[in-house]
Scaffold this motif. Structure first.
Motif, PDB file in Angstrom:
ATOM      1  N   GLU A  48       0.832  -1.205   0.000  1.00  0.00           N
ATOM      2  CA  GLU A  48       0.000   0.000   0.000  1.00  0.00           C
ATOM      3  C   GLU A  48       0.868   1.258   0.000  1.00  0.00           C
ATOM      4  OE1 GLU A  48      -3.838   1.552   2.477  1.00  0.00           O
ATOM      5  OE2 GLU A  48      -2.039   1.089   3.654  1.00  0.00           O
ATOM      6  N   LYS A  62      -4.597  -1.773   0.927  1.00  0.00           N
ATOM      7  CA  LYS A  62      -3.920  -3.009   1.319  1.00  0.00           C
ATOM      8  C   LYS A  62      -4.528  -4.247   0.659  1.00  0.00           C
ATOM      9  CE  LYS A  62      -2.657  -1.237   5.916  1.00  0.00           C
ATOM     10  NZ  LYS A  62      -2.662  -1.508   7.373  1.00  0.00           N
ATOM     11  N   THR A  91      -4.665   1.411  -2.753  1.00  0.00           N
ATOM     12  CA  THR A  91      -4.999  -0.015  -2.837  1.00  0.00           C
ATOM     13  C   THR A  91      -5.730  -0.552  -1.616  1.00  0.00           C
ATOM     14  OG1 THR A  91      -2.917  -0.707  -1.834  1.00  0.00           O
ATOM     15  CG2 THR A  91      -2.927  -0.374  -4.225  1.00  0.00           C
TER      16      THR A  91
END
Length: 296
Positions: free
Chosen positions: A194, A206, A204
């Motif tokens: 991330e 994660k 993103t």
């Protein structure tokens, strides 16, 4: 009992299932609005590096050198989808933990130290003709994943007759870190991936992998678990993740499902939903380049 800092697999899967709730219509609308931002990647220097908060040891000096690699090839278009606007998954097919080709997924830390081990030695030349394009392999420390095992899967995938080399326009070769390379393929924890992807403006959460110029970042959570709605094996999802992100590095854009029941194009954002297509990890099927409608 899980070790401190490790996320139990059942809990992670339940969390992922909750995060995928939504409608396919919302996905298509938002993807269409956001894919125009795909080219807004972080600027890289001549070596394909970006300024990073994530560092790894310099091979010559042992000091920290800024180098990061990129998202589930999935550029801002897919990285920006809110978790509640993701397609609702069907019942997950075969449990990834039962995939005989890869074995059960291991636990992994949510965030690693941000340092990477690079595989030494060169791999075989993959493909038959065309320009030779070189890449490196790096695995974040503490993931529990071995660089040689990751590299073996990457080599096998990119050298497959269904992968990008099938077009006979290029060849690929893995090289050690000290050699000149066009890009690096990283395997990183959710937290580290991330951070790395965020340096290029990709959010993103994660969850996804990503790609930035010269940088392909594979999220270890997706590497070990795939996604619940992907109706294929974990090995097939891994082939998709590699080919999708490397496809972005080779200049490929996102595509849509060409029709219900048909294989998904490898450049479709399968991590976010299948759009009625079936799982597919390969850009060439039956010896021909397989595509879907481009996202313009």
């Amino acid at each position: 009992m899980s070790e401190p800092g490790l996320v139990p697999v059942p809990a992670r899967r339940e969390r992922l299932r909750r995060r995928r709730r939504a409608g396919v219509l919302a996905l298509v609308v938002i993807a269409g609005a956001l894919t125009g931002t795909y080219l807004l990647h972080a600027a890289a220097d001549a070596d394909g590096r970006i300024p990073a908060a994530v560092h790894d040891p310099d091979p010559d000096t042992g000091t920290a050198g800024a180098e990061g690699e990129g998202v589930e090839g999935d550029a801002p278009g897919d990285a920006g989808l809110p978790p509640l606007l993701q397609p609702s998954p069907a019942e997950p097919p075969a449990d990834a933990a039962t995939d005989p080709a890869v074995g059960p997924p291991a636990s992994y830390p949510e965030t690693g130290p941000g340092t990477f081990g690079y595989l030494t030695g060169a791999g075989p030349t993959l493909g038959w003709s065309g320009e030779l394009r070189r890449f490196r392999i790096a695995v974040e420390d503490g993931t529990g994943q071995r660089a040689d095992e990751f590299a073996a899967i990457v080599d096998k995938t990119l050298g497959d007759e269904r992968s990008w080399v099938a077009g006979r326009q290029l060849r690929l070769q893995r090289v050690p870190r000290q050699d000149i390379a066009e890009f690096t393929i990283y395997l990183a924890t959710p937290g580290t991936s991330e951070q790395m992807c965020a340096l290029g403006g990709l959010a993103t959460e994660k969850y996804t992998s990503c790609r930035l110029p010269g940088q392909v970042i594979i999220n270890v959570a997706r590497w070990l678990e795939a996604v619940p709605h992907f109706d294929g094996t974990l090995a097939e999802y891994r082939a998709y993740a590699i080919n999708h992100e490397v496809g972005h590095q080779l200049g490929m854009g996102h595509e849509l499902c060409p029709g219900p029941g048909r294989p998904a194009p490898v450049m479709q954002q399968q991590t976010y939903g299948m759009q009625g297509c079936t799982a597919n990890g390969w850009p060439f099927l039956d010896g021909k380049r397989y595509t879907g409608p481009p996202i313009l």
